[in-house]
Scaffold this active site. Structure first.
Site, PDB file in Angstrom:
ATOM      1  N   HIS A 231     136.369 107.751  84.624  1.00  0.00           N
ATOM      2  CA  HIS A 231     135.665 107.785  85.898  1.00  0.00           C
ATOM      3  C   HIS A 231     135.938 109.116  86.603  1.00  0.00           C
ATOM      4  O   HIS A 231     136.794 109.889  86.177  1.00  0.00           O
ATOM      5  CB  HIS A 231     136.091 106.594  86.778  1.00  0.00           C
ATOM      6  CG  HIS A 231     137.538 106.574  87.163  1.00  0.00           C
ATOM      7  ND1 HIS A 231     138.440 105.671  86.667  1.00  0.00           N
ATOM      8  CD2 HIS A 231     138.243 107.366  88.003  1.00  0.00           C
ATOM      9  CE1 HIS A 231     139.635 105.894  87.178  1.00  0.00           C
ATOM     10  NE2 HIS A 231     139.538 106.925  87.992  1.00  0.00           N
TER      11      HIS A 231
HETATM   12  P1  TYD Z   1     141.242 101.169  86.719  1.00  0.00           P
HETATM   13  O1  TYD Z   1     140.405 102.017  87.596  1.00  0.00           O
HETATM   14  O2  TYD Z   1     140.586 100.501  85.560  1.00  0.00           O
HETATM   15  O3  TYD Z   1     142.500 102.003  86.183  1.00  0.00           O
HETATM   16  P2  TYD Z   1     142.488 103.312  85.245  1.00  0.00           P
HETATM   17  O4  TYD Z   1     141.677 104.340  85.959  1.00  0.00           O
HETATM   18  O5  TYD Z   1     143.927 103.692  85.133  1.00  0.00           O
HETATM   19  O6  TYD Z   1     141.912 102.950  83.932  1.00  0.00           O
HETATM   20  O7  TYD Z   1     141.974 100.080  87.621  1.00  0.00           O
HETATM   21  C1  TYD Z   1     142.367  98.836  87.129  1.00  0.00           C
HETATM   22  C2  TYD Z   1     142.164  97.787  88.205  1.00  0.00           C
HETATM   23  O8  TYD Z   1     143.082  98.000  89.280  1.00  0.00           O
HETATM   24  C3  TYD Z   1     140.773  97.840  88.807  1.00  0.00           C
HETATM   25  O9  TYD Z   1     140.346  96.504  89.017  1.00  0.00           O
HETATM   26  C4  TYD Z   1     140.973  98.505  90.145  1.00  0.00           C
HETATM   27  C5  TYD Z   1     142.392  98.149  90.509  1.00  0.00           C
HETATM   28  N1  TYD Z   1     143.113  99.170  91.314  1.00  0.00           N
HETATM   29  C6  TYD Z   1     143.556  98.841  92.582  1.00  0.00           C
HETATM   30  O10 TYD Z   1     143.370  97.712  93.078  1.00  0.00           O
HETATM   31  N2  TYD Z   1     144.220  99.779  93.317  1.00  0.00           N
HETATM   32  C7  TYD Z   1     144.457 101.026  92.827  1.00  0.00           C
HETATM   33  O11 TYD Z   1     145.081 101.867  93.529  1.00  0.00           O
HETATM   34  C8  TYD Z   1     143.994 101.359  91.501  1.00  0.00           C
HETATM   35  C9  TYD Z   1     144.221 102.730  90.922  1.00  0.00           C
HETATM   36  C10 TYD Z   1     143.322 100.388  90.792  1.00  0.00           C
END
Ligand code: TYD
Length: 144
Positions: free
Chosen positions: A56
């Site tokens: 992303h």
């Molecule tokens: P995600 O964006 O998939 O993590 P990465 O970029 O490391 O692959 O995030 C995983 C889940 O956690 C998603 O449902 C969003 C949530 N999340 C939060 O609630 N707070 C946060 O600060 C972050 C980074 C993610």
């Protein structure tokens, strides 16, 4: 190492190395971290080495990503240029500015990622489609 993509950079932490007592790393808001930190999150226990995280970009949020333990590969893409960075030290982090597509992969079993962010978590700030990301990069270019 030189950063070739836009909206990125290297952040060096203040380090106090001690072979017996351990190594101390210090990150300070508005000093070596180039923004006010509103959120800190970490990732550990990545069991499957085939896992790819991230995928992303952010519209507004600025972040600095560190490898606190172990190692992983950070892939950056500003819509024009791509760069891969192997992170295996706490001593420096990589700035993930807005509009920078990033993925993390190749995690060692003991890998611990630490991220400092300029904004609270807000799903609306995420661009999760690569196609949309490229469209937005083009839009930004036209505005210049
Ligand atoms: P995600 O964006 O998939 O993590 P990465 O970029 O490391 O692959 O995030 C995983 C889940 O956690 C998603 O449902 C969003 C949530 N999340 C939060 O609630 N707070 C946060 O600060 C972050 C980074 C993610």
């Amino acid at each position: 190492m030189k950063i070739k993509v836009k909206n990125s950079g290297i952040v060096r932490l203040t380090t106090r190395k001690d072979a017996r007592r351990g190594d101390l790393f210090v990150a300070e808001s508005m000093k070596n971290i180039p923004f006010a930190i509103k959120r800190v999150y970490s990732v550990n226990n990545i069991k499957d080495p085939a896992v790819v995280r991230g995928h992303h970009a952010h519209k507004k949020t600025k972040q600095v990503i560190f490898c606190a333990n172990g190692s992983f590969k950070l892939s950056l893409d500003d819509g024009k240029r791509k760069q891969e960075i192997f992170l295996s030290t706490h001593a420096f982090g990589i700035i993930l500015g807005p509009m920078l597509w990033h993925t993390m992969s190749g995690f060692s079993k003991d890998c611990v990622i630490v991220v400092f962010a300029s904004e609270h978590y807000n799903e609306k700030d995420y661009i999760r489609s690569y196609e949309d990301f490229l469209k937005l990069v083009k839009k930004h270019e036209q505005r210049k």
